[in-house]
Structure formats: structure tokens, C-alpha cells
Design a protein around this motif. Structure first.
Motif, PDB file in Angstrom:
ATOM      1  N   GLU A   9       0.846  -1.187   0.000  1.00 21.70           N
ATOM      2  CA  GLU A   9       0.000   0.000   0.000  1.00 21.70           C
ATOM      3  C   GLU A   9       0.884   1.240   0.000  1.00 21.70           C
ATOM      4  OE1 GLU A   9      -2.197  -0.473   3.614  1.00 21.70           O
ATOM      5  OE2 GLU A   9      -3.445  -2.062   2.805  1.00 21.70           O
ATOM      6  N   GLU A  10       0.275   2.380  -0.241  1.00 20.50           N
ATOM      7  CA  GLU A  10       1.013   3.632  -0.205  1.00 20.50           C
ATOM      8  C   GLU A  10       1.636   3.822   1.173  1.00 20.50           C
ATOM      9  OE1 GLU A  10       0.242   8.392  -0.817  1.00 20.50           O
ATOM     10  OE2 GLU A  10      -1.125   6.962  -1.754  1.00 20.50           O
ATOM     11  N   GLY A  11       2.896   4.200   1.210  1.00 20.00           N
ATOM     12  CA  GLY A  11       3.606   4.407   2.466  1.00 20.00           C
ATOM     13  C   GLY A  11       4.361   3.186   2.946  1.00 20.00           C
ATOM     14  N   ASP A  12       4.236   2.064   2.236  1.00 20.08           N
ATOM     15  CA  ASP A  12       4.937   0.841   2.628  1.00 20.08           C
ATOM     16  C   ASP A  12       6.392   0.828   2.155  1.00 20.08           C
ATOM     17  OD1 ASP A  12       2.769  -0.230   3.929  1.00 20.08           O
ATOM     18  OD2 ASP A  12       2.234  -1.625   2.328  1.00 20.08           O
ATOM     19  N   PHE A  13       6.707   1.618   1.127  1.00 21.32           N
ATOM     20  CA  PHE A  13       8.063   1.636   0.597  1.00 21.32           C
ATOM     21  C   PHE A  13       8.299   2.914  -0.180  1.00 21.32           C
ATOM     22  CE2 PHE A  13       5.556   0.014  -2.866  1.00 21.32           C
ATOM     23  CZ  PHE A  13       6.143   0.542  -3.995  1.00 21.32           C
ATOM     24  N   TYR A  14       9.565   3.164  -0.495  1.00 23.27           N
ATOM     25  CA  TYR A  14       9.952   4.248  -1.398  1.00 23.27           C
ATOM     26  C   TYR A  14      11.151   3.760  -2.189  1.00 23.27           C
ATOM     27  CZ  TYR A  14      13.541   5.179   2.150  1.00 23.27           C
ATOM     28  OH  TYR A  14      14.577   5.055   3.029  1.00 23.27           O
ATOM     29  N   PHE A  15      11.484   4.456  -3.246  1.00 24.81           N
ATOM     30  CA  PHE A  15      12.651   4.114  -4.045  1.00 24.81           C
ATOM     31  C   PHE A  15      13.799   5.034  -3.655  1.00 24.81           C
ATOM     32  CE2 PHE A  15       9.215   2.456  -6.690  1.00 24.81           C
ATOM     33  CZ  PHE A  15       9.689   1.174  -6.943  1.00 24.81           C
ATOM     34  N   TYR A  20      16.423   1.279  -5.784  1.00 23.44           N
ATOM     35  CA  TYR A  20      15.993   0.113  -5.025  1.00 23.44           C
ATOM     36  C   TYR A  20      14.771   0.436  -4.186  1.00 23.44           C
ATOM     37  CZ  TYR A  20      20.473  -2.050  -6.131  1.00 23.44           C
ATOM     38  OH  TYR A  20      21.535  -2.577  -6.793  1.00 23.44           O
ATOM     39  N   ARG A  21      13.891  -0.531  -4.009  1.00 26.76           N
ATOM     40  CA  ARG A  21      12.728  -0.372  -3.154  1.00 26.76           C
ATOM     41  C   ARG A  21      13.177  -0.520  -1.701  1.00 26.76           C
ATOM     42  NH1 ARG A  21       8.035  -4.298  -4.527  1.00 26.76           N
ATOM     43  NH2 ARG A  21       8.105  -3.022  -6.387  1.00 26.76           N
ATOM     44  N   VAL A  22      12.821   0.446  -0.865  1.00 23.55           N
ATOM     45  CA  VAL A  22      13.186   0.433   0.548  1.00 23.55           C
ATOM     46  C   VAL A  22      11.890   0.380   1.355  1.00 23.55           C
ATOM     47  CG1 VAL A  22      14.343   1.679   2.413  1.00 23.55           C
ATOM     48  CG2 VAL A  22      15.243   1.813   0.085  1.00 23.55           C
ATOM     49  N   TYR A  27       5.614  -0.880   6.887  1.00 26.52           N
ATOM     50  CA  TYR A  27       5.525  -2.183   6.225  1.00 26.52           C
ATOM     51  C   TYR A  27       6.057  -3.292   7.123  1.00 26.52           C
ATOM     52  CZ  TYR A  27       6.273  -6.108   3.175  1.00 26.52           C
ATOM     53  OH  TYR A  27       6.260  -7.367   2.647  1.00 26.52           O
ATOM     54  N   HIS A  28       7.192  -3.057   7.766  1.00 26.13           N
ATOM     55  CA  HIS A  28       7.780  -4.086   8.626  1.00 26.13           C
ATOM     56  C   HIS A  28       6.833  -4.455   9.767  1.00 26.13           C
ATOM     57  CE1 HIS A  28      11.615  -4.220   6.632  1.00 26.13           C
ATOM     58  NE2 HIS A  28      11.750  -2.906   6.734  1.00 26.13           N
ATOM     59  N   LEU A  29       6.183  -3.467  10.350  1.00 26.38           N
ATOM     60  CA  LEU A  29       5.234  -3.746  11.431  1.00 26.38           C
ATOM     61  C   LEU A  29       4.031  -4.516  10.907  1.00 26.38           C
ATOM     62  CD1 LEU A  29       5.394  -0.366  13.346  1.00 26.38           C
ATOM     63  CD2 LEU A  29       6.254  -2.593  14.127  1.00 26.38           C
ATOM     64  N   LYS A  36      15.713 -10.445   9.719  1.00 26.48           N
ATOM     65  CA  LYS A  36      17.149 -10.475  10.009  1.00 26.48           C
ATOM     66  C   LYS A  36      18.022 -10.176   8.796  1.00 26.48           C
ATOM     67  CE  LYS A  36      17.068 -13.417  14.065  1.00 26.48           C
ATOM     68  NZ  LYS A  36      17.662 -14.585  14.708  1.00 26.48           N
ATOM     69  N   SER A  37      17.547  -9.259   7.951  1.00 22.81           N
ATOM     70  CA  SER A  37      18.317  -8.846   6.786  1.00 22.81           C
ATOM     71  C   SER A  37      19.039  -7.522   7.014  1.00 22.81           C
ATOM     72  CB  SER A  37      17.399  -8.714   5.566  1.00 22.81           C
ATOM     73  OG  SER A  37      16.900  -9.983   5.202  1.00 22.81           O
ATOM     74  N   GLY A  38      18.835  -6.920   8.175  1.00 26.97           N
ATOM     75  CA  GLY A  38      19.471  -5.634   8.457  1.00 26.97           C
ATOM     76  C   GLY A  38      18.788  -4.481   7.756  1.00 26.97           C
ATOM     77  N   CYS A  39      17.473  -4.540   7.654  1.00 27.71           N
ATOM     78  CA  CYS A  39      16.702  -3.508   6.950  1.00 27.71           C
ATOM     79  C   CYS A  39      16.917  -2.123   7.566  1.00 27.71           C
ATOM     80  CB  CYS A  39      15.218  -3.858   6.973  1.00 27.71           C
ATOM     81  SG  CYS A  39      14.847  -5.431   6.171  1.00 27.71           S
ATOM     82  N   LYS A  40      16.956  -1.122   6.724  1.00 22.84           N
ATOM     83  CA  LYS A  40      17.219   0.251   7.145  1.00 22.84           C
ATOM     84  C   LYS A  40      16.196   0.753   8.163  1.00 22.84           C
ATOM     85  CE  LYS A  40      17.996   4.838   5.270  1.00 22.84           C
ATOM     86  NZ  LYS A  40      18.233   5.612   4.055  1.00 22.84           N
ATOM     87  N   HIS A  41      14.944   0.395   8.003  1.00 29.84           N
ATOM     88  CA  HIS A  41      13.884   0.906   8.869  1.00 29.84           C
ATOM     89  C   HIS A  41      13.307  -0.181   9.778  1.00 29.84           C
ATOM     90  CE1 HIS A  41      14.011   4.665   6.727  1.00 29.84           C
ATOM     91  NE2 HIS A  41      13.892   4.024   5.584  1.00 29.84           N
ATOM     92  N   CYS A  42      14.123  -1.116  10.196  1.00 31.69           N
ATOM     93  CA  CYS A  42      13.658  -2.224  11.041  1.00 31.69           C
ATOM     94  C   CYS A  42      13.174  -1.697  12.399  1.00 31.69           C
ATOM     95  CB  CYS A  42      14.770  -3.237  11.274  1.00 31.69           C
ATOM     96  SG  CYS A  42      14.257  -4.623  12.317  1.00 31.69           S
TER      97      CYS A  42
END
Length: 54
Positions: A9-15, A20-22, A27-29, A36-42
Motif C-alpha cells: 500500500e502507499e507508504g509501505d516503501f519508497y525508491f 531500489y525499493r526500501v 511495512y515491517h510492522l 534479520k536482513s538488516g533492513c534500514k527501517h527495522c
């Protein structure tokens, strides 16, 4: 459980600048677990360098 597809949905990611999709904290919540990938916004506090949660 971990292979369940979550509709984006809107707000789940940005480029980022490289195209790259971030995924965002929102989205994580929604996903409900740490991958355990070390995501930027974990939101779970995972540190990939030490393989621990803060």
C-alpha cells in the motif's frame, strides 16, 4: 506464516537514489516479524553486524 504475501500500500516503501525499493517501518510492522536482513527501517532493533536485537 513467513511466506504469506502482504499487499503493498502507499507508504509501505519508497525508491532510493539507486532505484531500489526500501521498505518503511510501517511495512515491517504490518509484516509482523523481523527477517534479520538488516533492513534500514527495522522497528525490531535487529543489528546485522552482531546478529542481536537491541
Amino acid at each position: 506464516m513467513y511466506n504469506k504475501r502482504i499487499p503493498l500500500e502507499e507508504g509501505d516503501f519508497y525508491f532510493n537514489e539507486q532505484g531500489y525499493r526500501v521498505f518503511t517501518e510501517k511495512y515491517h510492522l504490518k509484516r509482523g516479524h523481523c527477517c534479520k536482513s538488516g533492513c534500514k527501517h527495522c522497528p525490531y532493533g535487529y543489528d546485522k553486524k552482531t546478529d542481536t536485537f537491541k
